[in-house]
Design a protein around this motif. Sequence first.
Motif, short mmCIF file in Angstrom:
data_model
loop_
_atom_site.label_atom_id
_atom_site.label_comp_id
_atom_site.label_asym_id
_atom_site.label_seq_id
_atom_site.Cartn_x
_atom_site.Cartn_y
_atom_site.Cartn_z
N THR A 33 0.85 -1.19 0.00
CA THR A 33 0.00 0.00 0.00
C THR A 33 0.89 1.24 0.00
N VAL A 35 2.31 4.87 1.09
CA VAL A 35 2.49 5.70 2.28
C VAL A 35 3.34 6.87 1.83
N GLY A 38 6.38 6.57 -0.51
CA GLY A 38 6.90 5.21 -0.39
C GLY A 38 5.80 4.17 -0.35
N ALA A 39 6.12 3.04 0.29
CA ALA A 39 5.18 1.93 0.35
C ALA A 39 5.26 1.26 1.72
N ARG A 40 4.16 0.60 2.08
CA ARG A 40 4.09 -0.23 3.28
C ARG A 40 3.84 -1.65 2.82
N ASP A 43 1.61 -4.35 6.24
CA ASP A 43 1.44 -3.65 7.53
C ASP A 43 2.56 -3.98 8.50
N GLU A 46 8.03 -0.46 6.10
CA GLU A 46 7.87 0.68 5.20
C GLU A 46 9.19 0.97 4.51
N THR A 47 9.08 1.51 3.31
CA THR A 47 10.29 1.89 2.60
C THR A 47 10.93 3.09 3.31
N HIS A 60 14.85 -1.05 -3.00
CA HIS A 60 14.00 -0.32 -2.07
C HIS A 60 14.42 -0.75 -0.67
N ILE A 62 13.91 -1.14 3.24
CA ILE A 62 12.78 -1.16 4.18
C ILE A 62 13.29 -1.19 5.61
N ASN A 63 12.40 -0.94 6.56
CA ASN A 63 12.81 -0.81 7.96
C ASN A 63 12.53 -2.05 8.81
#
Length: 83
Positions: A33, A35, A38-40, A43, A46-47, A60, A62-63
């Motif tokens: 999705t 955000v 960026g993107a999630r 859930d 996130e990027t 990309h 992510i965290n």
Amino acid sequence: MLRDHLVTGALPVAELVAAGTVTTVAGTSLTVTGVGQGARLDDQAETVCADYRAGAARIHVINEVFGDLPTTAGQDDDGHPAH
């Protein structure tokens, strides 16, 4: 574990969000999705940085880490030295 972070193709974040789901090389389906810019993912992550080009690929950052972390010799299941 690395296979949980790879998808086939070199899609920018906007195309990943438009697709709505991606399947990793490991076979896991992730919901994507938007955000902000960026993107999630599922859930869960996130990027942090997105759309870096590396040859024929896109990176990309992510965290979060997807998949199971390996156990290192001499450590218990929570990653601390075994006593």
